[in-house]
Design an enzyme around this catalytic site. Sequence first.
Site, PDB file in Angstrom:
ATOM      1  CG  ASP A 134      -2.008   1.005   1.182  1.00 19.28           C
ATOM      2  OD1 ASP A 134      -2.160   1.656   0.124  1.00 19.28           O
ATOM      3  OD2 ASP A 134      -2.709   1.172   2.199  1.00 19.28           O
ATOM      4  CD  GLN A 229     -12.849   5.922   7.128  1.00 21.44           C
ATOM      5  OE1 GLN A 229     -13.685   6.417   7.869  1.00 21.44           O
ATOM      6  NE2 GLN A 229     -13.163   5.153   6.134  1.00 21.44           N
ATOM      7  N   GLY A 230      -8.687   8.894   7.243  1.00 24.83           N
ATOM      8  CA  GLY A 230      -8.284  10.252   6.866  1.00 24.83           C
ATOM      9  C   GLY A 230      -6.822  10.533   7.182  1.00 24.83           C
TER      10      GLY A 230
HETATM   11  C1  4AZ Z   1      -8.462   4.075   7.259  1.00 17.42           C
HETATM   12  O1  4AZ Z   1      -9.558   3.606   7.092  1.00 17.42           O
HETATM   13  C2  4AZ Z   1      -7.697   3.684   8.466  1.00 17.42           C
HETATM   14  N1  4AZ Z   1      -6.182   2.537  13.025  1.00 17.42           N
HETATM   15  C3  4AZ Z   1      -6.437   4.210   8.672  1.00 17.42           C
HETATM   16  C4  4AZ Z   1      -5.722   3.821   9.784  1.00 17.42           C
HETATM   17  C5  4AZ Z   1      -6.256   2.932  10.674  1.00 17.42           C
HETATM   18  C6  4AZ Z   1      -7.526   2.411  10.474  1.00 17.42           C
HETATM   19  C7  4AZ Z   1      -8.238   2.796   9.359  1.00 17.42           C
HETATM   20  C8  4AZ Z   1      -5.450   2.528  11.864  1.00 17.42           C
HETATM   21  O2  4AZ Z   1      -7.980   4.870   6.456  1.00 17.42           O
END
Ligand code: 4AZ
Length: 282
Positions: A134, A229-230
């Site tokens: 990724d 997220q984000g």
């Molecule tokens: C996401 O959905 C995401 N806790 C990014 C990082 C983490 C979980 C989800 C790590 O972009």
Amino acid sequence: MKHNAYRSIIIILLCQLLSVAALFDAKHNTTTTREPPKQLESSVGRIVGGFEAHIHQIPYQVSIQQEGVHRCGGAIYSATIIVSAAHCFELWDMPELFAVRAGSSEHERGGVYLPVRRIFVHAQFQPANGVGDDIAVVAVTYPLPFSINIQPIPLASSADMSDAYRSVYFVSGWGSLAEGSRLRSPRLRFVTVKQFEQRACKAAYSRTVHITEGMLCAGALGGGRDSCQGDSGGPLVGYAHGRFVLVGVVSFGIGCGRPGLPGIYTRVAEYKDWIELAAKQI
Ligand code: 4AZ
């Protein structure tokens, strides 16, 4: 004289009234409570148990925007190259939809805003799985004007990863303040996290995800400190051999800040050659 006496009595009565009201408040826990409101309370466990930061403290952090809206984080590798996560670029073949904001603590305003020229996503990245390889490299149209607020960060090498200080990192971004929330933090935040041993990480995710050598887990043992997220695509940074280095790229995880489920990061040292080559070819 009489007037002053009346005034004193009124003031004393008022004071008593106020203290009775304060007592009532404390007893019945009405408007003036010292406990945080529920919303704040539940933000323990988001970027995640962290602190607000000014961009000059994290000058390699950028916001990657899709159609003018914050989509992901990224880290400045050179004046024209940003390192981020592949899963941020479903529309990698439409670079004109993307832009980079650098040099601002806020993702919505300030700093510089540069259009993206080209996006390179790792060939092995499988959007269907959403995990593994990724990583992406993004070229902007004009060079970033380096300043106190805009600076590159070197990639971690394998040698950096064996440094004694390797296990405490920090991660930053404008990601969610609550698991499952679509709200983003308007101001940049960061939190410190500890690296999980690869074995512990594999065990934690054994039911759901195959953890590869290209991944790295970091979080807090009891949860409560994490990316969310984000924050994806954003930098996980460590201090090695006297300087800060980019150790990871925020990739994914189950939930945010859950005990026993650390955040999963792309392990930059494993992709150092790929990033350097992509940066030359893009
Ligand atoms: C996401 O959905 C995401 N806790 C990014 C990082 C983490 C979980 C989800 C790590 O972009």
